[in-house]
Design an enzyme around this catalytic site. Structure first.
Site, mmCIF file in Angstrom:
data_model
loop_
_atom_site.group_PDB
_atom_site.id
_atom_site.type_symbol
_atom_site.label_atom_id
_atom_site.label_comp_id
_atom_site.label_asym_id
_atom_site.label_seq_id
_atom_site.Cartn_x
_atom_site.Cartn_y
_atom_site.Cartn_z
ATOM 1 N N GLU A 248 -9.511 -1.876 5.124
ATOM 2 C CA GLU A 248 -10.173 -1.686 6.277
ATOM 3 C C GLU A 248 -11.276 -2.354 6.634
ATOM 4 O OE1 GLU A 248 -8.263 -0.041 8.068
ATOM 5 O OE2 GLU A 248 -8.015 2.043 7.399
ATOM 6 N N ASP B 242 0.893 -1.181 0.124
ATOM 7 C CA ASP B 242 0.038 -0.033 -0.013
ATOM 8 C C ASP B 242 0.881 1.290 -0.185
ATOM 9 O OD1 ASP B 242 0.924 -0.336 2.524
ATOM 10 O OD2 ASP B 242 -0.834 -0.756 3.338
ATOM 11 N N HIS C 42 -7.097 -4.373 10.139
ATOM 12 C CA HIS C 42 -6.879 -4.216 8.583
ATOM 13 C C HIS C 42 -5.650 -4.957 8.135
ATOM 14 C CE1 HIS C 42 -4.557 -0.311 9.244
ATOM 15 N NE2 HIS C 42 -3.629 -1.350 9.320
ATOM 16 N N ASN D 99 -7.523 -2.289 14.192
ATOM 17 C CA ASN D 99 -8.963 -2.492 13.753
ATOM 18 C C ASN D 99 -8.897 -3.832 12.799
ATOM 19 O OD1 ASN D 99 -7.801 -1.754 11.404
ATOM 20 N ND2 ASN D 99 -9.105 0.002 10.995
HETATM 21 P P1 PGA Z 1 2.475 -1.710 12.495
HETATM 22 O O1 PGA Z 1 1.508 -1.383 11.608
HETATM 23 O O2 PGA Z 1 3.384 -2.874 12.090
HETATM 24 O O3 PGA Z 1 3.287 -0.283 12.658
HETATM 25 O O4 PGA Z 1 2.054 -2.062 13.903
HETATM 26 C C1 PGA Z 1 0.796 -2.477 11.065
HETATM 27 C C2 PGA Z 1 -0.366 -2.009 10.298
HETATM 28 O O5 PGA Z 1 -0.924 -1.072 10.508
HETATM 29 O O6 PGA Z 1 -0.955 -2.771 9.292
#
Ligand code: PGA
Length: 248
Positions: free
Chosen positions: A149, A71, A144, A142
């Site tokens: 999402e 992404d 995702h 959440n």
């Molecule tokens: P993080 O983010 O590895 O910084 O915890 C993961 C995500 O939001 O997919």
């Protein structure tokens, strides 16, 4: 899905890096290329550090490797320090021998009219290379995956999405204030991710404990996109002492 509990997050990172390196070496012996799906965020950093170490100390080459990132934020230039393009060069690409033409990261600065075709082309490029061999994933609080999402479609492909408030709040410390966090992003789809032949999902730390339990010990639901991984035939769920669960 195969749950693997590690005592410390860095041990999970070392193991995932080792398996990726073995796969790369195997494809090199067979004179083939390999395709990696890559993630950003704090979670995969130990994997990238170990891959860089193996490149420098153990002659691990990335010359036959193609990468597709999950992404990118819409509106950020490649030079923006919070762009995922910047992240990938800062943590991996600047230190290894991957040909730059093999690197694919969604472009955050497209014109609105170009986004649809660009996303279709991203999908075509993955397919033309034979699909993703190994996909690395983290998880948002959440649930995702990439920026798929809650309530996203299991059959979705690469597209532009609107970020949820939880995701934007979680990104706020990096951007300084909430109003500076982009509202949209491009993300690989759930289907794109689930089509990967092998997935290494990683989730570390207290803040991910609850969502990991919900995603992998309860029913599959589009409200928790990570729960779709339960249906994947070769998905390793790599956890640390905080996120530790046993298969139900
Ligand atoms: P993080 O983010 O590895 O910084 O915890 C993961 C995500 O939001 O997919």
């Amino acid at each position: 899905m195969i749950i693997e509990n590690y005592k410390r997050s860095y041990l999970a990172g070392l193991e995932v890096a080792e398996r990726i390196a073995s796969y790369i070496r195997k494809t090199q012996l067979e004179n083939k290329h390999c395709v990696l799906g890559l993630a950003t965020g704090s979670t995969p950093i130990s994997v990238y550090q170990e891959l860089v170490r193996m490149h420098k100390r153990e002659n691990l080459s990335f010359e036959n490797v193609y990468t597709f990132n999950l992404d990118e934020y819409c509106g950020l230039r490649k030079t923006h320090m919070e762009s995922y393009y910047y992240f990938m060069f800062e943590h991996l690409f600047s230190y290894i021998d991957i040909p730059h033409k093999n690197i694919h990261i969604p472009d955050g600065k497209l014109r609105e009219n170009d986004i649809h075709n660009y996303c279709l082309d991203y999908e075509s490029q993955i397919s033309e290379l034979g699909g993703i061999d190994i996909q690395i994933l983290g998880i948002g609080r959440n649930g995702h995956l990439g920026f798929n999402e809650p309530n996203c479609d299991m059959n979705s492909i690469t597209r532009k999405i609107e970020l949820t408030e939880t995701t934007r709040i979680d990104a706020t410390p990096s951007f300084g204030k909430l109003s500076c966090v982009p509202k949209h992003a491009l993300t690989m789809g759930m289907q794109t991710i689930l089509n990967a032949r092998t997935i290494y999902f990683m989730a570390f730390g207290e803040s991910k404990k609850q969502i990991v339990e919900t995603a992998f010990t309860k029913n599959i639901t589009e409200e928790v996109p990570a729960s779709f991984l339960q249906s994947h035939p070769r998905c390793y769920i790599c956890l640390d002492q905080y996120t530790n669960i046993t298969e139900q």
